[in-house]
Design a protein around this motif. Structure first.
Motif, PDB file in Angstrom:
ATOM      1  N   ASP A  91      43.534  52.499  46.355  1.00  0.00           N
ATOM      2  CA  ASP A  91      44.329  51.609  45.497  1.00  0.00           C
ATOM      3  C   ASP A  91      44.570  50.273  46.193  1.00  0.00           C
ATOM      4  O   ASP A  91      44.483  49.210  45.564  1.00  0.00           O
ATOM      5  N   TYR A  92      44.857  50.316  47.503  1.00  0.00           N
ATOM      6  CA  TYR A  92      45.110  49.078  48.239  1.00  0.00           C
ATOM      7  C   TYR A  92      43.855  48.217  48.323  1.00  0.00           C
ATOM      8  O   TYR A  92      43.920  46.989  48.184  1.00  0.00           O
ATOM      9  N   LEU A  93      42.696  48.837  48.534  1.00  0.00           N
ATOM     10  CA  LEU A  93      41.440  48.085  48.592  1.00  0.00           C
ATOM     11  C   LEU A  93      41.180  47.364  47.268  1.00  0.00           C
ATOM     12  O   LEU A  93      40.690  46.223  47.252  1.00  0.00           O
ATOM     13  N   GLU A  94      41.495  48.019  46.145  1.00  0.00           N
ATOM     14  CA  GLU A  94      41.337  47.380  44.838  1.00  0.00           C
ATOM     15  C   GLU A  94      42.274  46.178  44.718  1.00  0.00           C
ATOM     16  O   GLU A  94      41.880  45.113  44.234  1.00  0.00           O
ATOM     17  N   LYS A  95      43.512  46.341  45.167  1.00  0.00           N
ATOM     18  CA  LYS A  95      44.492  45.247  45.059  1.00  0.00           C
ATOM     19  C   LYS A  95      44.119  44.076  45.965  1.00  0.00           C
ATOM     20  O   LYS A  95      44.435  42.913  45.649  1.00  0.00           O
ATOM     21  N   GLN A  96      43.471  44.353  47.096  1.00  0.00           N
ATOM     22  CA  GLN A  96      43.039  43.262  47.980  1.00  0.00           C
ATOM     23  C   GLN A  96      42.033  42.336  47.293  1.00  0.00           C
ATOM     24  O   GLN A  96      41.869  41.187  47.704  1.00  0.00           O
ATOM     25  N   GLN A  97      41.353  42.830  46.266  1.00  0.00           N
ATOM     26  CA  GLN A  97      40.351  42.034  45.555  1.00  0.00           C
ATOM     27  C   GLN A  97      40.851  41.566  44.183  1.00  0.00           C
ATOM     28  O   GLN A  97      40.088  40.977  43.418  1.00  0.00           O
TER      29      GLN A  97
END
Length: 866
Positions: A91-97
């Motif tokens: 989820d965090y990796l998605e939010k980073q983009q």
């Protein structure tokens, strides 16, 4: 050898510290991460770490065990996150983009990563204490808490992990490896994934050395000193230098405007040292800044020296050409010596990510997924995932064995192991870079000047249309590798690609024209020129240790008047070149309101290709606004006089997996399992597994990178009916989908994604929006009870989104029985035909009955009968 200040002598430092305490946490542990090692460690209660014996560690190669005192240094014990941590990290990796998120480009440090997504400190304490109790030395606990590095002996490995270390003699070379799967106490299993490797079998490097060419003062052009395998048979040769690359891929304007990579660092993964003079000579010849010195060679532990000419060629190619594409970037070459347990490249990659000093990392090595083992694949997936969270763009060569990723392209003429890909490049967290060649045969004067620029040596005139890089007879067709195959064309040299057998399709690959609906992470992502001279052009490098003259240096007698240049290619060239391109992108974005790191670049690459006009068919008339040169055809001139198919399929041995049954001889070509009349894999409009999205126009890529918008969208979805459906009856299920954006009209594709019991996802159907809606039907629902959601892939302006899941129950159809007649050679046991229509009279054969289940999957009902 001078070292950067982030280099340390780990063996001494950590052994000294560990006299006081067993390990050092990198930062305070997040308090809400519970310990998962809760039971007492019982050496009688063991679990096997299955799938971790190297495929070449076989009985026929076994030469017996090593002495107990045999050192086993720098072993890597891979740790694992909890399921909740992995979900949170994804989820965090998605939010980073996601530009609308407060965590957009909020990159983590290794210490932050370890604190949030690593095991609990108590778990690491338990593991390190157990290792020390077994006599091992703890060299380090990674700051990101991905691995524990430890050292010991073969005897200690046998005692702790219940596996023997043996010697194996393969093709005249001796290696050591574990002869059985390791085992660990069951109590440690919740936190320990396994040992990354316990063998000295090397990874493959993806460079191909072709020969040497000389440029003599007062003469035009290069003089090949070997006959390069051009389809025309002519001696015409145009070497690719940095200025040519900048002209062909349109980065010259950026570089001239000082957007040359300044301020960016590219880390190169290595396991051999190199001669620094080679790099300085290369940069001097081609007018690049003199920024590389011995201080850019970072030794992680002992210096392995130059392990071989071939590996030094790999190192020279990576360092010289990452800097050729980004002349102002800092190139740091990290070198780790391989050990009896660990590949040097694994140690170097871990060092780069743990020290977090580069915005891009390039690795030109690989190994097929099935050969890496369970822990090996998990290591790369976990490490590249950490790199993405830190904002590092990890770039891997897709490989040089075409669609046969498990076969040795350097030693084998035909493939025997079927379709496969490199596990280093197949994870969802790295960019996989494939290979192209120039479609220039008999059109030399159109694309190349007869003379070189006196300063830069540039002779390329413009963009050159591209084709898939392939040097074998599979280009000719399904029967092209038979007895009449052109001389020298039976080989498995080509740019690699194909579907992963390990990973499902990432969401960023959905909704792309040409993308297979195959539920696999497909590669490559992009491609660049990779040919080592097959169609008359190859990369030029300096390497004085390959001596063909009295003076081995590029600069003969130290002057630029006569140049001795080596010709090299492979995806080992295209990968570091793309790392250089990412340095230009990073610098441009940092100067125009963005950040100097991009993390997993695939989020933007696949979003950009969805923008109108971003992808154009590769041709001489390159359109002004194109970002991607879509490669759709094969070589226009072959020795047979026919046009090539545009494929990275390769010859294969009859009776082996994915063999073309229509071949006229026992040498066929690899085929697409879904379409036996189609080679695996062929170039086509849009994405394909021969060249990915295609090559790039660097100026447009850098300047338009930030235009990918993420206007929020909402997807709603319904199915009717959701029950009383029977699989296999041809019943249509009505699908209604609506995608709304906060502004504008969303365009593009929506996919149906099933989430099966156990969490496995399965792509079902793909639809194209019309006025933001879809009203259609599907017959693709498999049997069972599960949920289905609609995934909108975005269009480069509007952001992807997912609908709420809908629960469905599909009844299973009745089983069906059919007969398959595989024909085997009674003497060798090898498969002759997968399903023969007839059997020669008197021939021994076996038949086997198969039963299909409700999802259409066949399984054998019993053993074969003769």
């Amino acid at each position: 050898m001078p070292r950067k200040n982030h280099t340390q002598n780990r063996a001494f430092l950590f052994s000294a510290i560990l006299l006081i305490i067993p390990w050092l946490p990198a930062t305070a542990q997040t308090k809400d991460i519970p310990a998962r090692i809760t039971a007492a460690i019982d050496e009688e209660q063991l679990v096997k770490l299955s799938g971790n014996v190297h495929p070449l560690a076989r009985a026929e190669f076994d030469r017996g065990g090593v002495a107990d005192a045999q050192p086993m240094t720098r072993m890597l014990l891979l740790l694992k996150r909890s399921e909740d941590q992995e979900t949170a990290l994804q989820d965090y990796l998605e939010k980073q983009q996601d530009k609308s998120s407060p965590n957009y480009h909020r990159w983590l440090t290794p210490q932050e990563f370890g604190a949030q997504y690593g095991p609990a400190d108590a778990d690491i304490q338990a593991v390190t204490s157990w290792l020390q109790a077994k006599g091992f030395q703890i060299d380090q606990v990674a700051a990101g808490k991905t691995v524990i590095e430890f050292s010991g002996t073969a005897g200690q490995v046998r005692s702790a992990f219940h596996t023997e270390i043996h010697r194996f003699l393969v093709n005249g070379e001796e290696h050591t490896a574990n002869s059985s799967d390791p085992q660990i106490p069951a109590a440690l299993a919740p936190t320990v994934h396994g040992i990354v490797s316990l063998n000295s079998f090397p990874r493959k490097f993806y460079s191909i050395y072709r020969g040497v060419a000389r440029r003599v003062a007062g003469k035009t052009g290069l003089e090949p000193l070997f006959t390069f395998p051009s389809p025309t048979g002519s001696g015409t040769f145009y070497g690719l230098g940095p200025g040519d690359f900048a002209t062909i891929y349109n980065s010259k304007g950026l570089i001239s405007a000082k957007n040359d990579g300044t301020g960016q660092t590219i880390a190169i993964v290595g396991e051999t040292n190199l001669n620094v003079q080679d790099v300085t000579d290369f940069r001097s010849i081609f007018g690049l800044p003199a920024t590389f010195s011995a201080s850019n060679v970072i030794l992680n532990g002992e210096d392995p020296g130059i392990t071989s000419q071939d590996e030094e060629t790999e190192a020279d190619l990576d360092v010289q050409w990452s800097g050729a594409a980004a002349p102002g970037a800092t190139i740091d070459f990290v070198v780790s010596a391989s050990t009896p347990a660990s590949a040097g490249i694994d140690l170097s990659a871990l060092y780069i990510i743990e020290h977090n000093f580069a915005s891009a990392m390039s690795e030109s090595y690989g190994g097929c997924e099935s050969g890496l083992g369970s822990a090996g694949n998990a290591f790369y997936n976990s490490l590249w995932e950490q790199a993405a969270a830190q904002g590092i763009t990890v770039i891997l060569s897709s490989g040089d064995g075409g669609s046969a990723g498990c076969d040795d392209f350097n030693a084998e003429a035909v493939a025997t192991q079927g379709l496969a890909v490199s596990g280093l490049a197949s994870t969802p967290f790295n960019v996989s870079v494939g290979g192209t060649d120039f479609d220039q045969v008999n059109h030399w004067s159109t694309y190349w000047s007869a003379s070189n620029d006196p300063v830069t040596g540039t002779s390329a005139l413009s963009y050159i249309p591209e084709i898939p890089w392939s040097e074998n007879c599979a280009q000719i067709g399904l029967t092209g590798c038979g007895a009449s195959a052109p001389n020298g064309s039976v080989n498995i040299v080509a740019g690699s690609g194909g579907p992963s057998a390990k990973y499902g399709k990432p969401t960023w690959q959905l909704g792309v024209t040409g993308m297979p609906n195959d539920n696999h992470r497909d590669q490559p992502d992009v491609s660049l020129f990779a040919s080592p001279g097959f169609d008359g052009t190859g990369y030029l490098v300096c390497q004085q240790d390959r001596r063909f003259f009295n003076d081995g240096r590029c600069l003969s007698n130290g002057t630029i008047s006569t140049l001795n240049l080596h010709v090299v290619g492979g995806t080992s060239a295209s990968a570091p070149a793309f790392a250089g391109i990412m340095a230009l992108v990073n610098q441009y974005q940092a100067a125009h309101g963005g950040t100097g790191r991009q993390g997993n670049a695939n989020y933007i690459l696949y979003a950009l290709v969805k923008k109108a006009g971003a992808s154009c068919t590769s041709s001489a008339a390159e359109a002004t606004g194109c970002i991607f040169n879509d490669i759709t055809k094969g070589n226009s001139v072959l020795p047979t006089g026919a046009a090539g198919l545009g494929t990275n399929s390769v010859p294969c041995k009859g009776g082996t997996p994915n063999y073309s049954v229509t071949a006229a001889s026992q040498t066929g070509v690899l085929i697409d399992p879904r379409s036996p009349s189609t080679e695996a894999w062929t170039a086509a409009a849009g994405y394909d597994m021969a060249t990915g999205l295609g090559s790039v126009n660097v100026n447009n890529l850098a300047t338009l990178w930030g235009t990918v918008s993420t206007v929020p969208t909402t997807t709603t979805f319904s199915l009717n009916p959701t029950t009383s459906i029977t699989h296999g009856t041809g019943e249509n299920v009505t699908v209604n989908i609506t995608v709304k954006a906060t502004s504008g009209t969303p365009t593009g594709d929506v996919s149906l994604i099933a989430t099966l019991p156990g969490g496995t996802t399965l792509g079902l159907d793909k639809f194209t929006l019309s006025n933001s809606t879809i009203s259609s039907t599907t017959k693709s629902l498999p049997g069972g009870t599960y949920t289905v959601a609609a995934h909108y892939a975005g269009d480069g302006t509007n952001a992807p989104s997912d609908s709420a899941p809908v629960s469905v129950t599909v009844g299973k159809e009745s089983s069906q029985t059919f007969i398959v007649v595989p024909l085997y050679d009674i003497h060798t046991g090898k498969l002759i035909s997968g399903n023969t229509n007839s059997v020669p009279y008197g021939s021994p054969y076996r038949i086997r009955m198969y039963v299909t289940n409700a999802a259409g999957v066949a399984s054998p009902s019993g053993p074969p009968n003769q």
